[in-house]
Design a protein around this motif. Sequence first.
Motif, PDB file in Angstrom:
ATOM      1  N   VAL A 279     -43.244 -40.458 -38.146  1.00 52.41           N
ATOM      2  CA  VAL A 279     -42.552 -40.983 -36.960  1.00 52.41           C
ATOM      3  C   VAL A 279     -41.064 -41.130 -37.262  1.00 52.41           C
ATOM      4  O   VAL A 279     -40.207 -40.863 -36.419  1.00 52.41           O
ATOM      5  N   MET A 280     -40.728 -41.537 -38.500  1.00 53.31           N
ATOM      6  CA  MET A 280     -39.319 -41.692 -38.881  1.00 53.31           C
ATOM      7  C   MET A 280     -38.551 -40.377 -38.787  1.00 53.31           C
ATOM      8  O   MET A 280     -37.396 -40.354 -38.372  1.00 53.31           O
ATOM      9  N   ILE A 281     -39.197 -39.269 -39.184  1.00 54.44           N
ATOM     10  CA  ILE A 281     -38.488 -37.985 -39.162  1.00 54.44           C
ATOM     11  C   ILE A 281     -38.601 -37.292 -37.812  1.00 54.44           C
ATOM     12  O   ILE A 281     -37.956 -36.268 -37.583  1.00 54.44           O
ATOM     13  N   GLY A 282     -39.428 -37.839 -36.907  1.00 53.69           N
ATOM     14  CA  GLY A 282     -39.532 -37.274 -35.572  1.00 53.69           C
ATOM     15  C   GLY A 282     -40.577 -36.191 -35.423  1.00 53.69           C
ATOM     16  O   GLY A 282     -40.648 -35.542 -34.376  1.00 53.69           O
ATOM     17  N   SER A 283     -41.416 -35.968 -36.439  1.00 51.06           N
ATOM     18  CA  SER A 283     -42.447 -34.937 -36.322  1.00 51.06           C
ATOM     19  C   SER A 283     -43.702 -35.453 -35.635  1.00 51.06           C
ATOM     20  O   SER A 283     -44.598 -34.682 -35.309  1.00 51.06           O
ATOM     21  N   LEU A 284     -43.774 -36.765 -35.415  1.00 56.99           N
ATOM     22  CA  LEU A 284     -44.906 -37.376 -34.735  1.00 56.99           C
ATOM     23  C   LEU A 284     -44.370 -38.375 -33.723  1.00 56.99           C
ATOM     24  O   LEU A 284     -43.503 -39.197 -34.056  1.00 56.99           O
ATOM     25  N   GLU A 285     -44.872 -38.282 -32.506  1.00 55.40           N
ATOM     26  CA  GLU A 285     -44.399 -39.163 -31.431  1.00 55.40           C
ATOM     27  C   GLU A 285     -45.283 -40.398 -31.335  1.00 55.40           C
ATOM     28  O   GLU A 285     -46.507 -40.319 -31.375  1.00 55.40           O
ATOM     29  N   ALA A 286     -44.638 -41.546 -31.199  1.00 58.56           N
ATOM     30  CA  ALA A 286     -45.373 -42.802 -31.087  1.00 58.56           C
ATOM     31  C   ALA A 286     -45.961 -42.954 -29.691  1.00 58.56           C
ATOM     32  O   ALA A 286     -45.389 -42.485 -28.705  1.00 58.56           O
ATOM     33  N   ASP A 287     -47.117 -43.616 -29.613  1.00 60.27           N
ATOM     34  CA  ASP A 287     -47.705 -43.919 -28.310  1.00 60.27           C
ATOM     35  C   ASP A 287     -46.945 -45.041 -27.621  1.00 60.27           C
ATOM     36  O   ASP A 287     -46.795 -45.038 -26.394  1.00 60.27           O
ATOM     37  N   GLU A 288     -46.484 -45.993 -28.409  1.00 61.73           N
ATOM     38  CA  GLU A 288     -45.684 -47.100 -27.880  1.00 61.73           C
ATOM     39  C   GLU A 288     -44.640 -47.463 -28.930  1.00 61.73           C
ATOM     40  O   GLU A 288     -44.814 -47.224 -30.121  1.00 61.73           O
TER      41      GLU A 288
END
Length: 626
Positions: free
Chosen positions: A46-55
């Motif tokens: 999530v920090m590098i932006g390769s995974l999007e958070a649900d909230e």
Amino acid sequence: MLTINGLTVRLGGRTILDRASASLPGKSRTALIGRNGAGKSTLMKVMIGSLEADEGGIEMPRKTRIGYIAQEAPSGTATPFDTVLAADTERAELLQQSETVTDPDRLGDIHERLIAIDAYTAPARAARILIGLGFDEEMQGRPLDSYSGGWKMRVALAALLFSNPDLLLLDEPSNHLDLEATMWLESFLKSYPGQLVVISHERDLLNNVVDHILHLEGGKVTLYPGGYDDFERQRAERAAQLAAAKAAQDAQRAKLQDYVARNSARASTAKQAQSRAKQLAKMQPIAALAEDPSLAFDFPSPDELRPPLITLDFASVGYTPGQPILSRLNLRIDPDDRIALLGRNGNGKTTLARLLAAQLTPMDGAMAATGKMRVGYFTQYQVEELDGADTPLGHMTRVMAGKTPGAVRAQLGRFGFSGNKATTEVGKLSGGERARLALALITREAPHLLILDEPTNHLDVDAREALVQALNGFDGAVILVSHDRHMLELTADRLVLVDNGTARDFDGSVDDYVAFILGKSSDKERAPSKADRKGDRKAGAAAREAVAKAKKAVSDAEADLAKYQVVLTAIDRAMFDPAGASNEYAGLTMSELWQRRGKIVAAQETAEARWVEAGEALEALERETA
């Protein structure tokens, strides 16, 4: 400043992070720790932006340059040196522009910027980083495709460190490193000028490099100041506080439930009972810190054999006839030996381990081994080759053909595979669980000699500590190859250096070897003393056992203190609020409560005295062995 704001991430219907929040100070060096599967890598993605958070989300200053190693290792005909230099894209672009730009003003700006980013010292910096990670001058000039995947990942790490990002993200950076490269990396990260977030299970790195610990558990994150030892101390204190709070809440819950049960049916008290019921429904349960009962290593004890187990007499070993990897090997392995094989990757540690495990035969010289000796040999390949569609019970049943189901289950239980865990598909187990299964398989016949080649790569900090304790309790000989300095320090009392085409005893401690590697000691200081070596090994084993016992005494006393405090809290509540007393103390007279309290206080004082005495003994032992 890096801020995690109410972060929720769900994967495959499972909540990995649940409204997690924390603020990491700017320029901080933070370690993400937690049990396998807690969500460490997910948070980093999530920090590098390769995974999007649900909230929720993560906030950081604008234009922050983030550095992270990609999953795919670099390849091609480029050399490690050229690959590392190319990682500084700004420098490469400016140098290219300096060759083509004709405008004097623009050219002046380019050269000013090149000076500002130390562009002209870049080749020397790139070479230093590669040397630190194990690439000598000749290796730096070979094409990437001539290297294995592990060495390619070292090139990727070198390129990342060279790029000098504002936020450096490292996920298990030492997994592909040997002890020497791990020590260099630790030294490099100590002086890293930017912000660092690292996932690591290396206790020494966590103590020597990081200044904050971000602990992931149950989808939540908690930030602790200090290194790993500081974290353990604070967490133990928090566990005792939670236990006391949970006992108090349980007593309050019992009181409310009793009131509701007694007064719901009466008209005069129905409203009050309804109010208590609502209060009970809103009460958030306090959960005690979870213990993992499956975290287990228990090596079966072998029958006794007379020494020596193995002797090598001017032996040579290798893979190609006439081209030995190691020569002039003169070693003796005894049943009480705890040996760490030291040396850079590629120097022959695994080759020596395979010779001792009888997977290779000497090309020259002699090797003698006790005929009745059984060897358990662990490698990462055994973990990778487990059948993902089979179960631990299926694997163990096959290798223990002819044994009773009870014996098979007992061996699995030694390593935490009981109940449903024994029948879970291997493909659904964590990396640490698969490593435990491999260890269970190789020790099924109670080996006299355990040879462990990098056993900790998939283990978290707690599992590594459990493995250390199991090795210290094992009655046979141990030969260990590991980049985990903490494990080497606590388990090995004899060091063998594999270097320059041979292997010889290293006279000194792991700290002496660290000093030697970092250039702080001379060859003379590490010259072996054959006359005293056996006595030193026995003294080292005795000292290690004494320290382990002292640490256990301190831990046991701390656990007793926390337990007695919980009991005192419950007794005090019963004395001053009889209606809220827990079932154990309900109905007791004040005199009986005072008697029980007196006994607990006396036991608490005894435990505190034991804790002080054990702590002083531990400090004295650590000073003696320092």
